[in-house]
Design a protein around this motif. Structure first.
Motif, PDB file in Angstrom:
ATOM      1  N   ARG A 135      -0.189   6.902  -5.645  1.00  0.00           N
ATOM      2  CA  ARG A 135      -1.394   6.882  -4.825  1.00  0.00           C
ATOM      3  C   ARG A 135      -2.215   8.167  -4.988  1.00  0.00           C
ATOM      4  O   ARG A 135      -3.431   8.172  -4.825  1.00  0.00           O
ATOM      5  CB  ARG A 135      -1.018   6.687  -3.347  1.00  0.00           C
ATOM      6  CG  ARG A 135      -0.426   5.313  -3.067  1.00  0.00           C
ATOM      7  CD  ARG A 135      -0.102   5.102  -1.592  1.00  0.00           C
ATOM      8  NE  ARG A 135       0.880   6.050  -1.102  1.00  0.00           N
ATOM      9  CZ  ARG A 135       0.605   7.046  -0.248  1.00  0.00           C
ATOM     10  NH1 ARG A 135      -0.616   7.193   0.203  1.00  0.00           N
ATOM     11  NH2 ARG A 135       1.552   7.870   0.157  1.00  0.00           N
ATOM     12  N   ARG A 138       8.381   9.731  -2.492  1.00  0.00           N
ATOM     13  CA  ARG A 138       7.078   9.211  -2.871  1.00  0.00           C
ATOM     14  C   ARG A 138       6.912   7.752  -2.461  1.00  0.00           C
ATOM     15  O   ARG A 138       7.834   6.950  -2.614  1.00  0.00           O
ATOM     16  CB  ARG A 138       6.881   9.331  -4.382  1.00  0.00           C
ATOM     17  CG  ARG A 138       5.422   9.322  -4.794  1.00  0.00           C
ATOM     18  CD  ARG A 138       5.266   9.608  -6.252  1.00  0.00           C
ATOM     19  NE  ARG A 138       5.585   8.454  -7.078  1.00  0.00           N
ATOM     20  CZ  ARG A 138       5.749   8.501  -8.392  1.00  0.00           C
ATOM     21  NH1 ARG A 138       5.611   9.642  -9.015  1.00  0.00           N
ATOM     22  NH2 ARG A 138       6.045   7.409  -9.078  1.00  0.00           N
ATOM     23  N   ASN A 139       5.736   7.431  -1.937  1.00  0.00           N
ATOM     24  CA  ASN A 139       5.370   6.060  -1.608  1.00  0.00           C
ATOM     25  C   ASN A 139       4.236   5.631  -2.529  1.00  0.00           C
ATOM     26  O   ASN A 139       3.136   6.184  -2.464  1.00  0.00           O
ATOM     27  CB  ASN A 139       4.934   5.950  -0.147  1.00  0.00           C
ATOM     28  CG  ASN A 139       6.063   6.236   0.806  1.00  0.00           C
ATOM     29  OD1 ASN A 139       7.155   5.713   0.635  1.00  0.00           O
ATOM     30  ND2 ASN A 139       5.818   7.071   1.803  1.00  0.00           N
ATOM     31  N   ASP A 140       4.495   4.651  -3.372  1.00  0.00           N
ATOM     32  CA  ASP A 140       3.512   4.242  -4.378  1.00  0.00           C
ATOM     33  C   ASP A 140       2.683   3.053  -3.891  1.00  0.00           C
ATOM     34  O   ASP A 140       3.070   2.321  -2.972  1.00  0.00           O
ATOM     35  CB  ASP A 140       4.212   3.839  -5.677  1.00  0.00           C
ATOM     36  CG  ASP A 140       4.805   5.034  -6.394  1.00  0.00           C
ATOM     37  OD1 ASP A 140       4.367   6.163  -6.102  1.00  0.00           O
ATOM     38  OD2 ASP A 140       5.688   4.839  -7.235  1.00  0.00           O
ATOM     39  N   LEU A 141       1.542   2.870  -4.536  1.00  0.00           N
ATOM     40  CA  LEU A 141       0.773   1.628  -4.413  1.00  0.00           C
ATOM     41  C   LEU A 141       1.350   0.659  -5.442  1.00  0.00           C
ATOM     42  O   LEU A 141       1.417   0.971  -6.622  1.00  0.00           O
ATOM     43  CB  LEU A 141      -0.710   1.873  -4.699  1.00  0.00           C
ATOM     44  CG  LEU A 141      -1.587   0.620  -4.839  1.00  0.00           C
ATOM     45  CD1 LEU A 141      -1.678  -0.112  -3.511  1.00  0.00           C
ATOM     46  CD2 LEU A 141      -2.965   0.971  -5.355  1.00  0.00           C
ATOM     47  N   ILE A 198      -5.396   4.046   1.463  1.00  0.00           N
ATOM     48  CA  ILE A 198      -4.486   4.009   0.318  1.00  0.00           C
ATOM     49  C   ILE A 198      -3.949   5.396   0.008  1.00  0.00           C
ATOM     50  O   ILE A 198      -2.760   5.593  -0.223  1.00  0.00           O
ATOM     51  CB  ILE A 198      -5.200   3.438  -0.917  1.00  0.00           C
ATOM     52  CG1 ILE A 198      -5.605   1.986  -0.676  1.00  0.00           C
ATOM     53  CG2 ILE A 198      -4.301   3.521  -2.144  1.00  0.00           C
ATOM     54  CD1 ILE A 198      -6.389   1.392  -1.825  1.00  0.00           C
ATOM     55  N   ALA A 199      -4.838   6.369  -0.016  1.00  0.00           N
ATOM     56  CA  ALA A 199      -4.439   7.726  -0.391  1.00  0.00           C
ATOM     57  C   ALA A 199      -5.354   8.717   0.303  1.00  0.00           C
ATOM     58  O   ALA A 199      -6.522   8.430   0.584  1.00  0.00           O
ATOM     59  CB  ALA A 199      -4.511   7.913  -1.907  1.00  0.00           C
ATOM     60  N   THR A 231      -7.364  -0.256   5.000  1.00  0.00           N
ATOM     61  CA  THR A 231      -6.139   0.532   4.885  1.00  0.00           C
ATOM     62  C   THR A 231      -6.389   1.783   4.056  1.00  0.00           C
ATOM     63  O   THR A 231      -7.014   1.723   3.002  1.00  0.00           O
ATOM     64  CB  THR A 231      -5.023  -0.293   4.234  1.00  0.00           C
ATOM     65  OG1 THR A 231      -4.760  -1.436   5.039  1.00  0.00           O
ATOM     66  CG2 THR A 231      -3.750   0.530   4.105  1.00  0.00           C
ATOM     67  N   PHE A 238       0.806  -1.222   0.000  1.00  0.00           N
ATOM     68  CA  PHE A 238       0.000   0.000   0.000  1.00  0.00           C
ATOM     69  C   PHE A 238       0.841   1.275   0.000  1.00  0.00           C
ATOM     70  O   PHE A 238       0.439   2.282  -0.568  1.00  0.00           O
ATOM     71  CB  PHE A 238      -0.930   0.003   1.208  1.00  0.00           C
ATOM     72  CG  PHE A 238      -1.932  -1.114   1.192  1.00  0.00           C
ATOM     73  CD1 PHE A 238      -2.728  -1.320   0.086  1.00  0.00           C
ATOM     74  CD2 PHE A 238      -2.058  -1.979   2.265  1.00  0.00           C
ATOM     75  CE1 PHE A 238      -3.659  -2.355   0.044  1.00  0.00           C
ATOM     76  CE2 PHE A 238      -2.974  -3.013   2.245  1.00  0.00           C
ATOM     77  CZ  PHE A 238      -3.767  -3.204   1.131  1.00  0.00           C
ATOM     78  N   ARG A 239       1.985   1.237   0.635  1.00  0.00           N
ATOM     79  CA  ARG A 239       2.838   2.433   0.697  1.00  0.00           C
ATOM     80  C   ARG A 239       4.285   2.001   0.441  1.00  0.00           C
ATOM     81  O   ARG A 239       5.118   1.996   1.352  1.00  0.00           O
ATOM     82  CB  ARG A 239       2.708   3.134   2.049  1.00  0.00           C
ATOM     83  CG  ARG A 239       1.344   3.783   2.268  1.00  0.00           C
ATOM     84  CD  ARG A 239       1.241   4.375   3.683  1.00  0.00           C
ATOM     85  NE  ARG A 239      -0.013   5.082   3.851  1.00  0.00           N
ATOM     86  CZ  ARG A 239      -0.192   6.365   3.603  1.00  0.00           C
ATOM     87  NH1 ARG A 239       0.824   7.084   3.182  1.00  0.00           N
ATOM     88  NH2 ARG A 239      -1.367   6.942   3.770  1.00  0.00           N
ATOM     89  N   ARG A 240       4.543   1.619  -0.802  1.00  0.00           N
ATOM     90  CA  ARG A 240       5.864   1.107  -1.130  1.00  0.00           C
ATOM     91  C   ARG A 240       6.762   2.249  -1.573  1.00  0.00           C
ATOM     92  O   ARG A 240       6.472   2.952  -2.539  1.00  0.00           O
ATOM     93  CB  ARG A 240       5.754   0.063  -2.256  1.00  0.00           C
ATOM     94  CG  ARG A 240       7.085  -0.505  -2.682  1.00  0.00           C
ATOM     95  CD  ARG A 240       7.677  -1.388  -1.603  1.00  0.00           C
ATOM     96  NE  ARG A 240       9.073  -1.709  -1.894  1.00  0.00           N
ATOM     97  CZ  ARG A 240      10.081  -1.407  -1.105  1.00  0.00           C
ATOM     98  NH1 ARG A 240       9.874  -0.781   0.037  1.00  0.00           N
ATOM     99  NH2 ARG A 240      11.306  -1.734  -1.444  1.00  0.00           N
ATOM    100  N   LYS A 241       7.852   2.443  -0.836  1.00  0.00           N
ATOM    101  CA  LYS A 241       8.798   3.490  -1.185  1.00  0.00           C
ATOM    102  C   LYS A 241       9.535   3.100  -2.453  1.00  0.00           C
ATOM    103  O   LYS A 241      10.173   2.053  -2.529  1.00  0.00           O
ATOM    104  CB  LYS A 241       9.794   3.720  -0.055  1.00  0.00           C
ATOM    105  CG  LYS A 241      10.726   4.899  -0.295  1.00  0.00           C
ATOM    106  CD  LYS A 241      11.615   5.153   0.919  1.00  0.00           C
ATOM    107  CE  LYS A 241      12.522   6.351   0.681  1.00  0.00           C
ATOM    108  NZ  LYS A 241      13.385   6.618   1.856  1.00  0.00           N
TER     109      LYS A 241
END
Length: 530
Positions: free
Chosen positions: A161, A145-148, A186-187, A184, A135-138
């Motif tokens: 996200r 930025r932390n992407d989905l 997500i954004a 969770t 869900f919050r992958r760096k």
């Protein structure tokens, strides 16, 4: 005297009451009306937000499926090139690549990183279909930025996200997107309180607040929900306007006109979003216009045409198809037409192997093999032969010759004949035709209309027919409306025709009975199976 004073006092009191009660009533009604409108407005906005969330999520899963279509080693040059095309073709995909055993392997943006030991932690969620989610992958490419990230079968795609909450909203209302199974977040939009938005979702938007209205919308196709909130209006600050509206017919009339203008402007601005919603919910209809072999009046196939009815009003395809092209919705629209065509005509096509249906594609569909992959996947196991699904594209779709030629060749190699639609309205020339391998020319209705007329454009149809004969192409005349036109076309060797002379476009449920009536008894039995 006392009695007179009492009567006067009572009259004054009644007069005051008669004046105050309507005003207070109007204020109360106005307050309730404002509350109702605000609830409806925020609910409408929540529905638009969930449409965006569905589109973003659908693109992620479609991109993963596209990655799976490429054979070979995950980090081979062809696979990396294919992944780069996926990133380009899917608007919300930021990166696409491969992973294994808790490590990133490669992607077009990372390159080949198998020797760099870029770790990938265990997923935050896995479902029964084999999909993994972070869900919050760096991102290894960014410290901010932390992407989905979504993965399956060793392939992954990354989604920003912010795409879930990046809606055009002058009011800047807070938005949050939530993954339902885990609850969770997500954004969340800038400035929104994550805890507040999660709490509102848990309470289905029924949050008691004097300052905020909340609304929750949940996708019917994806495991995702959105929460939006909007500040409540202060009725006290607006009471002079409301009082004036109560007392003045002129102000009321002006407010009504303003409201109508607002509704009109709102409809215009929300049209692309409404179309996006209609496509995602499969609210687009498909009708079929027969294609007739002129020599024996045999119906050999049909052309699938798209239709859309909004609030009981039929929207012209010229309007909504153009809007779809301008708003990156045209590929999704083509997918819906394909899906409904196979569902509605599948049995008929299987029962009649020589019968076919042609589907219109856009220039976007000819820039990659995305739609060909979708078509191949849709036909698998149906018993429908590739030659029974034919591809129609307008001349403007062929403008980028180098980019399009390979895709056209891939369609033909897969067994799908290629038609040039509305021929003669673009930049038609012999050299242009010779640069592509095509099967059929369709003469545009505007030239068919000039048959046996003494006009400047009446020479175009004979020129097109001669050109097609020289190249060994079959010809379909569009928009045929009279026996005179049919006789003229037959005399000049035109093979097929479609138009109101034979039949208007019709629904799938009407097509089979129509075919049975027209070709009875020869085809009645076989076509009734549809």
């Amino acid at each position: 005297m006392i009695k007179r004073i009492t009567v006067v006092s009572a009259s004054v009191a009644l007069g005051c009451l008669a004046t105050v009660v309507p005003v207070l009533t109007s204020l109360y009604v106005a307050k309730k009306d404002v509350e109702r409108r605000e609830r409806a407005e925020i609910k409408d906005f929540a529905n638009k937000a969930i449409m965006r969330a569905e589109v973003v999520t659908s693109q992620a899963f479609a991109a993963l499926n596209d990655l799976d279509q490429q054979p070979g080693a995950p980090c081979s040059p062809p696979n990396l090139e294919h992944a780069a095309r996926v990133i380009y073709n899917y608007r919300y995909v930021q990166d696409a690549g491969a992973y294994a055993d808790g490590l990133y392997l490669c992607s077009p943006l990372l390159g080949d990183v198998r020797a760099k030991d870029l770790t990938l932690p265990p997923p935050d969620y896995q479902n029964n279909e084999g999909y993994s989610m972070w869900f919050r992958r760096k991102s290894p490419l960014s410290n901010e930025r932390n992407d989905l990230q979504i993965g399956r079968n060793g392939r992954y795609v990354s989604i920003d996200r912010g795409s879930y909450v990046d809606l055009i909203d002058p009011a800047k209302r807070p938005i949050a997107a939530i993954q339902i199974p885990t609850g969770t977040l997500i954004a969340v939009s800038t400035g929104a309180d994550p805890g507040d938005m999660l709490n509102a979702w848990k309470q289905s938007g029924n949050v008691k607040s004097d300052e905020w209205n909340y609304a929750v919308a949940q996708s019917s196709t994806r495991q995702i929900a959105v929460v939006v909130k909007s500040p409540r209006s202060s009725i006290a600050g607006n009471w002079p306007k409301l009082l004036a509206a109560w007392l003045s017919i002129g102000v009321t009339a002006g407010a009504l006109l303003g409201w109508l203008a607002y509704k009109r402007i709102s409809w215009q601005f929300s049209f692309p979003a409404t179309l996006e919603w209609a496509i995602s919910r499969r609210k687009i209809d498909v009708v079929y216009q027969p294609i007739i072999r002129i020599a024996d009046n045999e119906c050999v196939g049909v052309e699938a045409l798209t239709r859309w009815t909004l609030h009981g009003q039929s929207i012209s395809p010229e309007v909504f198809v153009r809007v779809a092209e301008e708003n990156n919705l045209i590929q999704s629209l083509t997918d819906v037409v394909l899906e409904k065509t196979i569902a509605q005509l599948g049995k008929m096509l299987v029962a009649n192997p020589t019968f076919y249906v042609s589907i219109n594609v856009s220039s976007e569909d000819l820039r990659s093999v995305r739609f060909l992959n979708q078509l191949t996947s849709s036909l698998a196991g149906t018993g429908i032969a590739p030659r029974q699904i034919r591809i129609e594209a307008t001349e403007r779709s062929f403008m980028n010759t180098e980019e399009t030629r390979g895709v056209i060749a891939a369609f033909r190699a897969a067994g799908h004949p290629i038609y040039i639609d509305d021929f003669g309205t673009g930049y038609s020339s012999l050299s242009y035709l010779q640069s592509f391998e095509i099967d059929v020319l369709k003469i545009d209705k505007s030239f068919v209309d000039t048959i046996e007329q003494d006009t400047a454009s009446s020479v175009v149809a004979p020129h097109i027919i001669a050109m097609a004969h020289d190249m060994g192409l079959e010809i379909v005349a569009e928009g045929v409306e009279s026996a005179v036109q049919i006789a003229w076309l037959l005399e000049r060797g035109v093979h097929y025709a479609q138009g109101w002379y034979y039949a208007k476009a019709m629904t799938a449920s009407t097509l089979a009975p129509w075919l049975s009536r027209v070709h009875a008894p020869r085809q009645a039995v076989s076509l009734a199976t549809s």
